[in-house]
Design an enzyme around this catalytic site. Structure first.
Site, short mmCIF file in Angstrom:
data_model
loop_
_atom_site.label_atom_id
_atom_site.label_comp_id
_atom_site.label_asym_id
_atom_site.label_seq_id
_atom_site.Cartn_x
_atom_site.Cartn_y
_atom_site.Cartn_z
N SER A 34 -32.64 19.07 -29.27
CA SER A 34 -31.50 19.55 -29.67
C SER A 34 -30.94 18.60 -30.57
O SER A 34 -29.92 19.16 -31.34
CB SER A 34 -30.67 19.67 -28.53
OG SER A 34 -31.23 20.38 -27.34
N GLU A 81 -5.42 30.06 -21.09
CA GLU A 81 -5.30 28.83 -20.54
C GLU A 81 -6.28 27.65 -20.80
O GLU A 81 -5.85 26.57 -21.02
CB GLU A 81 -5.22 28.89 -19.08
CG GLU A 81 -4.06 29.78 -18.52
CD GLU A 81 -4.45 31.29 -18.35
OE1 GLU A 81 -5.54 31.74 -18.92
OE2 GLU A 81 -3.45 32.06 -18.41
N HIS A 110 6.08 28.48 -10.71
CA HIS A 110 5.76 29.63 -9.64
C HIS A 110 4.90 29.27 -8.67
O HIS A 110 4.18 30.00 -8.40
CB HIS A 110 5.12 30.95 -10.38
CG HIS A 110 6.22 31.65 -11.31
ND1 HIS A 110 6.74 31.01 -12.54
CD2 HIS A 110 6.88 32.76 -11.05
CE1 HIS A 110 7.77 31.70 -13.10
NE2 HIS A 110 8.02 32.51 -11.96
N LEU A 158 -20.06 22.50 -22.09
CA LEU A 158 -20.34 23.09 -23.23
C LEU A 158 -18.95 23.98 -23.69
O LEU A 158 -18.50 24.82 -22.55
CB LEU A 158 -21.33 24.04 -23.39
CG LEU A 158 -22.56 23.12 -23.51
CD1 LEU A 158 -23.99 23.84 -23.17
CD2 LEU A 158 -22.79 22.51 -25.01
N GLY A 210 -19.61 17.53 -23.60
CA GLY A 210 -21.10 17.77 -22.28
C GLY A 210 -20.87 18.80 -21.59
O GLY A 210 -21.67 19.48 -20.96
N ARG A 240 11.98 24.92 -12.42
CA ARG A 240 11.39 25.38 -13.66
C ARG A 240 12.43 25.38 -14.99
O ARG A 240 12.17 25.11 -15.79
CB ARG A 240 10.81 26.94 -13.41
CG ARG A 240 11.54 27.79 -13.25
CD ARG A 240 10.78 29.19 -12.89
NE ARG A 240 11.59 30.11 -12.37
CZ ARG A 240 11.89 31.34 -12.86
NH1 ARG A 240 10.96 31.64 -13.89
NH2 ARG A 240 12.43 32.33 -12.27
N HIS A 277 -24.86 17.18 -25.68
CA HIS A 277 -26.12 16.84 -25.32
C HIS A 277 -26.91 16.20 -26.54
O HIS A 277 -27.84 15.69 -26.16
CB HIS A 277 -26.64 17.76 -24.52
CG HIS A 277 -26.95 19.12 -25.43
ND1 HIS A 277 -25.95 20.11 -25.37
CD2 HIS A 277 -27.75 19.75 -25.83
CE1 HIS A 277 -26.21 20.95 -25.89
NE2 HIS A 277 -27.59 20.95 -26.41
#
Lengths: 628, 628
Positions: free
Chosen positions: A38, A372, A421, A124, A122, A324, A75
């Site tokens: 690789s 996220e 929340h 991916l 590492g 919050r 890797h």
């Protein structure tokens, strides 16, 4: 001493490429572990990049004008370490005797224990999202024309996070970001999803708004032209170079073979490989340095400046304010005082109240939409450049970024995460929106700090503390408004707690919404002649062991611990583990937590159902008191 | 009693659409909570779908020939519940008095407590990936020509998981999958990333291999034609219908307004909305039923059949076998005996050893490439159809799918997850590949089962147990080979443990690799005259409380608990919490876990460094013994 070549011609670059391959073979064979094939597929790409395009002062990795090189395919660490040897910052001895060895810095996958590595990779699909964060910092915060070069594998383009990254890269017009995709066709266990269909890769990347260049990844001229084109940032798009390559390129025995993923060559094969590659070399090469020459005069020319005194919002004791909301107000105050503070949100800033910061300091607010993973990766990347990012969304949805938070710890990044929340307290929306696992998740992250304040004053104070806290810190906020408990002059240290009520019969430990229930329960218990001690355990990790132990001594080891979270890994675990550390202890502990699967309802209905409300706490305390 | 219309013309469908809007308004206003405007944008789409295309026997939701309807935009729950009312399976009373109320089944976001809901949604970007799983089951396992219709929001197309889903849908040629994207332009806090740029959506979906149809989502004729086209599955691609819509469509006061996300209308506005929509209606409508008519003769015509006796692999005591290998062998054996067992992997099947199953039973193996979110979602979807899916990857990378696991619990799905390469034991690859948070993550999931066997025999036995286990179950496997401890006739119950060595001075509790270290430590301790009891705590959740308590009684509350995991939320927490439940106990506990940030090295080097090896266990036990 070998002469160091600077921006050599392509003939010399071919020598560099051969050396990178040879060294990748030598490093992995010496370690008996690693990914030579690789590395070999990407060696030509890296040879051209580091020789002629990467603007990097290897002697001054902290020069803010330096380009950034991210190995998203982590890797291929033999290749990145061979690059470091070619640049003369890692010795041959370290490469051959340090790689993947205990106590050494050339780890199996690169981490920032090395000064030339920005982020750990590492897992991916994370390097490119992190690179988006660095590029955001370059374009919008530093305003320095460095480039972010990310070497990606083809397998990792199956990760959705890659597409979150390209979407944000084009949305934010990150022409300073270049992804180089090493399409060697072969994943760990055979052909990848798209194989060598570079047209399919190109179509996808283009659809996501990138400028795409398709090349033969072993044609040095084509690579050089592609990298030159990528340097032209006039068209305001990120660049994706789709390079068709051959895994194991340069050693005919393994070229394009599905059987040599992640395997070092045995000694005899390594010898044959090195011979076929033209033998060992000792070329030292460096590309251009950042404009202006050398590192003299380098300055952190970005938006950052001196931090002033933070004027935190103040609240009246007894006034009902959602934590919050206090978070949003404190964050805006912090941002006003400290030009390094940056805020990011995942399209819920009107719920998390990060919109307060967005309104007041729009230049340092980044909308990451409902992505996220990219939210956390962008914060990680922005943190690479020394900023103080806060990233917020619903606490439940931070689970989406768990792997990024985990890798953030490996990256030694200082990440500030805020989840709103929390728990069943939110009521009508139901379980999909209720964070009931977040404390367990965040506590288990290496070196993390986990905070769960119960009122606006402590929330604001802890937001200020987070800015100074290293590692991953997490603040959990509550949807509903509850009475302010503390005056503005109260101090809230990380690792501290507040004993709000003294009592010797039983200790009630709460945090966030359950602290209010504990206080109410203590009132009820007082009427029964049971004197409850109440502890606001706002710092769940680190936890205030000394106070908990004193409470154990004072109340005969009787504890009610109550949390709006599943029973595993949260406040109850933290208290139990703390009390059981450091020697023998006799304990009688009632742990109240959310043990069923909630539905919808009002917050109070659900807290009564889960038996984490004042009535349930009082009942548990009476049981303990009765047990004498 | 109202007449039920079957496959009405589009004029009548317009009435259905108006009723869905009115009912969405009424339900949310009555609850004081919910998303009427996000329901109204999709009402025309759903009216045409349920009236003329969805092949569904509402009286027999378990008919295997039924189409599947997944609300990926789960916040549009007023719309889905209004659909159920239109179909006559939910009453007006329930819609108006049950929605979002405590103890009722019309939760804030749909969950499978309702018989017409396959999977819980509400965490965006999950319904489509789940739908891919159902479609995989339809095409490859059931071989029944049902369709999977997924209503998506536009905001959720920012989630990478959507692209993982479309990638797999085209890879597996899921022409039975239709995604309908409600592009109403507005997210929670303003315009989405791509707004009304339906061309951009189309380009992306096409690049990912879908047939794309762009329409005006309020033109019933266009919708009907698009759905008809989608039903033509001759071209072996999934279909994505990009519908341009208007949020709040039908009520001019809120149409296309960014200020009305997730807000019910006050009573007076609701009245005006209902008036503008033409008033309340009482239309009952049903579309076609599955071919063959009615539910008579419906059979589960898929690949499933009777499960036979499982011939588990057997191992010699003392032989060294990696538990990951035993997993693969047991899974293949299980699959051979039970035609309902399905395996999925994320391009690491040669490491997890799921390739054993792939080799022997290729028809029930699904390669999900490096897309852990889709891996878990596909298993969830396949589980909807009654299969027994096992999904495996490196344990560290299961963190990528945390939100999907969490939602799996809300979906009441029976998911079997297997994570290999746990802990620092893996050695050279370094921290990015080391699962050190997975036990905390999996324990905190509602109703989960967490297993961590130490040898091949117990692993094989527990794989068989998992097939019978409801909820989310998790098996943690180890990279290296360790001695087989148990003979083939040994029984391993979920919630059990094995006391491998009796002793009254101290109890050593281990699981997985640390159990071997405990056994070695006990040998060392014996030489010092310290008699250690050793417990193999292979079932971490539920945990064997009775055995732990007996051990506490027998060894004076002295415990060494040792785990290859961060200190928070794993085996140590499970043991501590268990011992502290159910009354007063005096304990002296040493908890050995991975407290630093590991690098590379050999497994033994790293276990010594982390102080979780035999020497460290013996030392901790001596400290305890010395404490009298």
């Amino acid at each position: 001493m070998t002469e160091t070549l600077t921006k050599p011609d392509l003939e010399t670059v071919a020598e560099v490429a051969a050396q990178l391959r040879v060294d990748s073979v030598r490093a992995s064979t010496s370690a008996g572990s690693g990914h030579p094939t690789s590395s070999m597929s990407a060696a030509d790409l890296l040879a051209v990049l580091i020789s002629r395009h990467l603007r990097y002062d290897w002697d001054n990795p902290d020069d803010p004008r330096n380009d950034h090189l991210v190995f998203s395919k982590g890797h291929a660490s033999p290749l990145v370490y061979s690059v470091f040897r070619a640049a003369g910052v890692v010795s041959e001895d370290e490469l051959l005797n340090g790689y993947r060895r205990f106590g050494e810095r050339l780890e199996g996958h690169p981490t920032p224990v090395l000064p030339w590595v920005d982020v750990a990779t590492g897992s991916l699909g994370q390097g490119l999202p992190d690179g988006v964060g660095i590029a955001l910092a370059g374009k919008y915060l530093d305003k320095i024309p460095y480039r972010v070069w990310v070497l990606c594998g083809d397998s990792e383009f199956a990760e959705g996070s890659i597409w979150e990254a390209l979407d944000k890269a084009s949305h934010y017009k990150l022409s300073n970001l270049v992804a180089i995709v090493d399409v060697n066709r072969l994943g760990q266990r055979g052909e990848t999803d798209l194989g060598w269909d570079t047209v399919a890769y190109a179509r996808r990347a283009e659809a996501f708004g990138a400028r795409v260049i398709r090349i033969d990844g072993h044609n040095l001229t084509a690579i050089d032209e592609a990298l030159t084109e990528a340097e032209d940032d006039s068209d305001e798009r990120p660049t994706v170079i789709i390079a068709k390559t051959i895994k194991g390129k340069g050693f005919s025995e393994v070229e394009d073979s599905p059987d040599w993923h992640g395997k070092p060559f045995p000694e005899d094969m390594a010898e044959r490989a090195i011979k076929e590659l033209g033998g060992e070399r000792d070329v030292r090469v460096r590309g251009p340095v950042p404009e202006g020459g050398g590192s003299d005069g380098a300055s952190d020319g970005g938006a950052r400046g001196q931090a002033g005194k933070v004027e935190l919002p103040q609240y009246e004791v007894g006034e009902k304010v959602a934590t919050r909301k206090a978070y949003g107000q404190a964050l805006a105050a912090l941002g006003a005082a400290n030009p390094a503070v940056v805020a990011l949100d995942a399209e819920v800033s009107n719920s998390t109240y990060a919109n307060q910061f967005a309104k007041e300091i729009p230049d340092r607010f980044f909308e990451m939409y409902i992505a996220e993973q990219q939210l956390v990766a962008a914060a990680t990347g922005i943190g690479v450049r020394g900023y103080i990012p806060f990233a917020s969304t619903f606490a439940a949805f931070l689970t989406r970024a768990h792997d990024f938070v985990r890798m953030g710890a490996v990256s030694r990044t200082d990440l500030r995460l805020v989840g709103s929340h929390a728990g069943i307290e939110i009521g009508a929306d139901g379980p999909s929106q209720m964070a009931l696992e977040d404390l367990a998740m965040m506590r288990s992250v290496h070196g993390s700090t986990v905070l769960y304040p119960s009122d606006a004053t402590s929330t604001a104070a802890l937001v200020e503390r987070m800015a100074e806290t290293s590692g991953i810190s997490y603040l959990r906020t509550t949807r509903g408004a509850y009475p302010v408990l503390y005056g503005a002059d109260e101090d809230f240290a990380v690792g501290g707690s507040k004993t709000l009520r003294e009592g010797d019969d039983v200790t009630l430990v709460g945090a966030g919404v359950t602290l209010h229930a504990c206080l109410e329960a203590a009132e009820q218990l007082e009427k029964d002649g049971i004197h409850a001690r109440v502890i606001d355990c706002y710092s769940i990790k680190p936890i205030d062991e000394a106070t908990l132990r004193s409470a154990a001594d004072a109340t005969g080891g009787k504890f009610v611990v109550v949390e709006d979270h599943h029973p595993e890994g949260g406040l109850g675990s933290a208290v139990a583990e703390s009390l059981l550390s450091g020697g023998r202890r006799s304990l009688d502990l009632e742990h109240l937590a959310v043990r069923g699967m909630p539905g919808s309802g009002t917050g109070p209905e659900l807290m009564a159902w889960a038996k984490i409300d004042a009535a349930a706490i009082a009942e548990a305390a009476r049981r303990l008191a009765g047990r004498g």
